[in-house]
Write a protein that holds these residues in place. Structure first.
Motif, PDB file in Angstrom:
ATOM      1  N   UNK A 171       0.830  -1.207   0.000  1.00  0.00           N
ATOM      2  CA  UNK A 171       0.000   0.000   0.000  1.00  0.00           C
ATOM      3  C   UNK A 171       0.865   1.258   0.000  1.00  0.00           C
ATOM      4  N   UNK A 172       1.930   1.250   0.781  1.00  0.00           N
ATOM      5  CA  UNK A 172       2.827   2.411   0.820  1.00  0.00           C
ATOM      6  C   UNK A 172       3.527   2.582  -0.522  1.00  0.00           C
ATOM      7  N   UNK A 173       4.005   1.485  -1.098  1.00  0.00           N
ATOM      8  CA  UNK A 173       4.666   1.490  -2.409  1.00  0.00           C
ATOM      9  C   UNK A 173       3.771   2.121  -3.475  1.00  0.00           C
ATOM     10  N   UNK A 174       2.486   1.854  -3.390  1.00  0.00           N
ATOM     11  CA  UNK A 174       1.558   2.352  -4.400  1.00  0.00           C
ATOM     12  C   UNK A 174       1.014   3.735  -4.082  1.00  0.00           C
ATOM     13  N   UNK A 175       0.743   4.025  -2.810  1.00  0.00           N
ATOM     14  CA  UNK A 175      -0.111   5.167  -2.488  1.00  0.00           C
ATOM     15  C   UNK A 175       0.494   6.275  -1.629  1.00  0.00           C
ATOM     16  N   UNK A 176       1.583   6.007  -0.898  1.00  0.00           N
ATOM     17  CA  UNK A 176       2.110   7.033  -0.002  1.00  0.00           C
ATOM     18  C   UNK A 176       2.688   8.212  -0.780  1.00  0.00           C
ATOM     19  N   UNK A 177       2.504   9.400  -0.262  1.00  0.00           N
ATOM     20  CA  UNK A 177       3.047  10.592  -0.910  1.00  0.00           C
ATOM     21  C   UNK A 177       4.478  10.882  -0.473  1.00  0.00           C
ATOM     22  N   UNK A 178       4.906  10.332   0.636  1.00  0.00           N
ATOM     23  CA  UNK A 178       6.304  10.435   1.067  1.00  0.00           C
ATOM     24  C   UNK A 178       6.824   9.015   1.243  1.00  0.00           C
ATOM     25  N   UNK A 179       7.419   8.492   0.157  1.00  0.00           N
ATOM     26  CA  UNK A 179       7.778   7.077   0.141  1.00  0.00           C
ATOM     27  C   UNK A 179       9.227   6.918  -0.312  1.00  0.00           C
ATOM     28  N   UNK A 180      10.009   6.162   0.470  1.00  0.00           N
ATOM     29  CA  UNK A 180      11.419   5.958   0.124  1.00  0.00           C
ATOM     30  C   UNK A 180      11.884   4.520   0.379  1.00  0.00           C
ATOM     31  N   UNK A 181      10.978   3.607   0.715  1.00  0.00           N
ATOM     32  CA  UNK A 181      11.394   2.243   1.033  1.00  0.00           C
ATOM     33  C   UNK A 181      11.989   1.552  -0.197  1.00  0.00           C
ATOM     34  N   UNK A 182      12.889   0.626   0.029  1.00  0.00           N
ATOM     35  CA  UNK A 182      13.564  -0.177  -0.991  1.00  0.00           C
ATOM     36  C   UNK A 182      14.395   0.673  -1.960  1.00  0.00           C
ATOM     37  N   UNK A 183      14.702   1.912  -1.582  1.00  0.00           N
ATOM     38  CA  UNK A 183      15.511   2.775  -2.436  1.00  0.00           C
ATOM     39  C   UNK A 183      14.722   3.616  -3.413  1.00  0.00           C
ATOM     40  N   UNK A 184      13.386   3.532  -3.378  1.00  0.00           N
ATOM     41  CA  UNK A 184      12.559   4.337  -4.281  1.00  0.00           C
ATOM     42  C   UNK A 184      12.562   5.803  -3.856  1.00  0.00           C
ATOM     43  N   UNK A 185      12.473   6.683  -4.850  1.00  0.00           N
ATOM     44  CA  UNK A 185      12.419   8.115  -4.565  1.00  0.00           C
ATOM     45  C   UNK A 185      10.987   8.590  -4.336  1.00  0.00           C
ATOM     46  N   UNK A 186      10.008   7.717  -4.680  1.00  0.00           N
ATOM     47  CA  UNK A 186       8.611   8.106  -4.578  1.00  0.00           C
ATOM     48  C   UNK A 186       7.760   6.851  -4.751  1.00  0.00           C
ATOM     49  N   UNK A 187       6.481   6.977  -4.532  1.00  0.00           N
ATOM     50  CA  UNK A 187       5.548   5.882  -4.783  1.00  0.00           C
ATOM     51  C   UNK A 187       5.024   5.980  -6.215  1.00  0.00           C
ATOM     52  N   UNK A 188       4.249   4.998  -6.613  1.00  0.00           N
ATOM     53  CA  UNK A 188       3.608   5.045  -7.928  1.00  0.00           C
ATOM     54  C   UNK A 188       2.676   6.251  -7.996  1.00  0.00           C
ATOM     55  N   UNK A 189       1.904   6.450  -6.961  1.00  0.00           N
ATOM     56  CA  UNK A 189       1.018   7.620  -6.904  1.00  0.00           C
ATOM     57  C   UNK A 189       1.828   8.906  -6.971  1.00  0.00           C
ATOM     58  N   UNK A 190       2.929   8.954  -6.239  1.00  0.00           N
ATOM     59  CA  UNK A 190       3.773  10.143  -6.236  1.00  0.00           C
ATOM     60  C   UNK A 190       4.326  10.459  -7.603  1.00  0.00           C
ATOM     61  N   UNK A 191       4.696   9.423  -8.360  1.00  0.00           N
ATOM     62  CA  UNK A 191       5.209   9.642  -9.712  1.00  0.00           C
ATOM     63  C   UNK A 191       4.152  10.314 -10.583  1.00  0.00           C
ATOM     64  N   UNK A 192       2.956   9.768 -10.608  1.00  0.00           N
ATOM     65  CA  UNK A 192       1.933  10.314 -11.504  1.00  0.00           C
ATOM     66  C   UNK A 192       1.460  11.695 -11.057  1.00  0.00           C
ATOM     67  N   UNK A 193       1.422  11.943  -9.783  1.00  0.00           N
ATOM     68  CA  UNK A 193       1.096  13.305  -9.322  1.00  0.00           C
ATOM     69  C   UNK A 193       2.170  14.286  -9.777  1.00  0.00           C
ATOM     70  N   UNK A 194       3.435  13.840  -9.747  1.00  0.00           N
ATOM     71  CA  UNK A 194       4.537  14.713 -10.139  1.00  0.00           C
ATOM     72  C   UNK A 194       4.496  15.024 -11.633  1.00  0.00           C
ATOM     73  N   UNK A 195       4.435  14.000 -12.479  1.00  0.00           N
ATOM     74  CA  UNK A 195       4.539  14.238 -13.931  1.00  0.00           C
ATOM     75  C   UNK A 195       3.277  14.852 -14.512  1.00  0.00           C
ATOM     76  N   UNK A 196       2.150  14.727 -13.800  1.00  0.00           N
ATOM     77  CA  UNK A 196       0.899  15.314 -14.294  1.00  0.00           C
ATOM     78  C   UNK A 196       0.672  16.727 -13.756  1.00  0.00           C
ATOM     79  N   UNK A 197       1.603  17.230 -12.952  1.00  0.00           N
ATOM     80  CA  UNK A 197       1.393  18.528 -12.330  1.00  0.00           C
ATOM     81  C   UNK A 197       0.217  18.515 -11.370  1.00  0.00           C
TER      82      UNK A 197
END
Length: 625
Positions: A171-197
């Motif tokens: 759930x954190x991997x997919x949905x958290x807005x502040x996510x860094x586990x396993x070396x990720x810079x963001x979650x899946x949700x965080x990525x799409x929020x970022x690139x979509x403005x």
């Protein structure tokens, strides 16, 4: 900075099918347990449709059903197939005559055939292609992806292999807005929020673990292609959700056909399968589809969780499932594509660093999704188009576009890319120019759907030299026009339209690479006054323009000018549809290949014929209406 204004001009349509969706692999390493218990390391290069498997020392590998394991392979005499040698891959000394040659592979036509066969197997009727290699149209509505979109992620383990990554971690991997586990810079949700403005909020409902009916080895059986036991497992889990858990599938986001947009499956551990077999990760269409609560399944992605999670592949596949973007790499392996690692739908999500922080989608895809404010620069389309010195800021969800007035599905996009924010893992920084044409085919590296205009003019990815480098984006030393960086109309980098005519676009006075860059529009070759059609005629051959068919004209002056080879005699004829047949309206038949017709036309249907009276060669026909 210039204030961008969005004009009511539709973005380019995608002429491609949803089956243009596969996981890319580049030096992907996996371990496989042979039937004798020996574990061998295999390197994978390709995608879900076709990939070359090699041992660590470069020998080709194939799964042999008779041996029930991986064996060394050789290429058939006609170059169409890989054939098992019958010798199991081993870490011990190789017995027999096994070829070691990293360049040894199948012919390009054989690979293309295998790609088509794999698409048919994985997507069924959805994979039927047109003659040009591209597939059915996706409407602009299907590509719009804004607001809140809810997907479903099912996590699965097995009676003999329990999950080690918890539901809360997924759930954190997919949905958290502040996510860094396993070396990720963001979650899946965080990525799409970022690139979509912030215009797309993509979240996933994560189920409790579903424990499969059978042990894991049943599903990983290499005697079956990856869609067989995987789909059996997925249907088990969907039925469990519906009939045991009482899950409400109507809570999920669907497309216009009431099909679930984001269906994702994670299973415990490794794939324990060879490439394209058993539970090998892939995307496909679920058949027969599952329906409940007024919605149905369409496509899905399934992958192994292993001991950690990286967002890159999940984001890339979500680009297919949620936004309907096609892949931007070359399925037949003859090139690295043109966009290469500069976009998430190319290789921008599978590298050592960008699998934890994927690169953004290219400007055209952001436009299709409804995330960018796009300014049309071509004065032939936008009478208020800005000119002179303009600026652009990287990551601002804006872009510029120069559209072909004769073909609204062709355009150049311009944007700045700076190594910061979501672009921090890019290979270069500077001004990016993309040549987009929905008639292109990604397996044709010299006429792809999206071509990156490489500033160095080398076309390294197309020539399979690399997947992009630090000289690909334009900066203070760069210039883009009809002849720069080079004038090779078929393989070069320049501002010509694909039919060889001038677009009139010229970009110069580019600033140093920075987050906000300036450049000048103008000073290019004057665009032609009409549509330009080019082709080749053999002796006594003819061609019908435009594109082998007719056109409807409401009335007025038709001007056409033909230029052909000096050592031939090409002629020109205009015909009108009257009385159920084509009737000659005008003709130009001088003893040269330079012909012209001016005709006062009434409302009707017309076609133009260019024909060789004698000789052969290239021709160019300009038609203005």
């Amino acid at each position: 900075m210039y204030r961008f204004k969005k004009f009511a001009i539709a973005p380019l349509a995608i002429f491609t099918c949803l089956t243009q969706a596969a996981i890319p692999y580049k030096n992907h390493q996996y371990e496989y347990t042979q039937p004798n218990g020996e574990v061998v390391s295999i390197s994978l290069e390709g995608n879900d449709y076709f990939a070359l498997q090699r041992t660590q020392d470069g020998r080709l590998v194939i799964f042999d059903e008779k041996k029930n394991g991986l064996t060394y392979a050789k290429v058939s005499s006609d170059g169409q197939d890989l054939i098992s040698t019958g010798v199991l891959v081993s870490n011990k000394a190789v017995q027999g005559n096994v070829i070691k040659d990293a360049a040894f592979t199948l012919s390009r036509t054989a690979i293309q055939k295998k790609v088509e066969q794999a698409q048919q197997r994985m997507f069924g009727e959805q994979s039927h292609t047109k003659a040009n290699g591209m597939l059915s149209t996706i409407s602009e509505v299907d590509t719009q992806s804004t607001g809140q979109i809810k997907g479903l992620t099912i996590i699965i383990d097995f009676p003999d292999f329990r999950g080690t990554i918890s539901k809360s971690q997924v759930e954190s991997f997919l949905n958290d807005l502040n996510y860094t586990e396993f070396g990720n810079a963001q979650s899946v949700r965080g990525y799409f929020r970022s690139v979509s403005g912030g215009k797309l909020d993509y979240t996933n409902t994560v189920t409790a673990y579903y424990t499969a009916k059978k042990n894991k080895s049943y599903y990983t059986d290499d005697r079956y292609s990856s869609t067989v036991r995987s789909q059996e497992l997925i249907k088990e889990a969907l039925n469990w959700l519906e009939y045991t858990q009482g899950f409400d599938f109507s809570t999920l986001s669907v497309n216009g056909s009431r099909q679930i947009k984001g269906l994702n499956i994670f299973y415990a551990g490794n794939s324990d399968s060879s490439w394209s077999k058993g539970l090998w990760p892939h995307m496909a269409a679920l058949s027969p589809r599952f329906c409940a609560d007024g919605v149905c399944t369409d496509r899905y992605q399934i992958t192994d969780m292993r001991n950690s999670l990286a967002i890159g592949t999940f984001v890339h596949e979500s680009g297919h499932l949620v936004t309907n973007w096609p892949d931007l790499y070359d399925y037949d392996g003859s090139s690295e594509g043109s966009v290469a690692s500069f976009g998430v739908m190319g290789y921008g999500a599978i590298g050592e660093t960008n699998r934890f922080k994927p690169t953004p989608p290219v400007a055209h895809f952001r436009n299709l999704a409804g995330w960018d404010t796009v300014t049309e620069l071509n004065p032939a389309i936008n009478s208020n188009a800005p000119s002179g010195t303009l600026t652009h800021t990287s990551g601002s969800n804006t872009s510029y576009k120069w559209t072909n007035p004769s073909n609204r599905n062709e355009a150049f996009y311009i944007e700045a890319i700076h190594r910061s924010g979501q672009n921090s893992e890019q290979l270069d920084q500077g001004l990016a120019i993309w040549h987009v044409d929905s008639a292109g085919n990604n397996s044709n590296e010299w006429y792809p759907y999206i071509q990156m205009e490489h500033a160095d003019g080398n076309r390294d990815p197309e020539n399979k030299s690399n997947r992009g480098d630090s000289t690909d984006l334009y900066d203070v030393a760069g210039e883009f026009s009809a002849s720069l960086p080079n004038a090779l109309s078929s393989k070069g980098t320049n501002s010509l339209w694909w039919n060889g005519s001038s677009s009139g676009l010229a970009v110069s006075e580019i600033s140093d690479a920075a987050q906000t860059m300036s450049f000048k529009i103008g000073g290019g070759v004057t665009p032609p006054k009409g549509d330009v059609y080019t082709g080749y005629l053999a002796d006594k051959q003819q061609a019908i323009v435009p594109n082998g068919t007719w056109f409807q004209y409401a009335g007025g002056t038709l001007d056409m000018t033909l230029e052909g080879p000096s050592n031939a005699d090409f002629d020109l004829k205009l015909e009108v549809w009257q009385g159920g047949r084509w009737v000659q309206a005008a003709v130009s038949e001088s003893p040269t290949s330079n012909e012209a017709i001016t005709y006062q036309a009434s409302n009707g249907y017309y076609r133009i014929t260019v024909y060789s009276y004698s000789g052969s060669g290239d021709y160019s026909l300009m038609l203005s209406k």
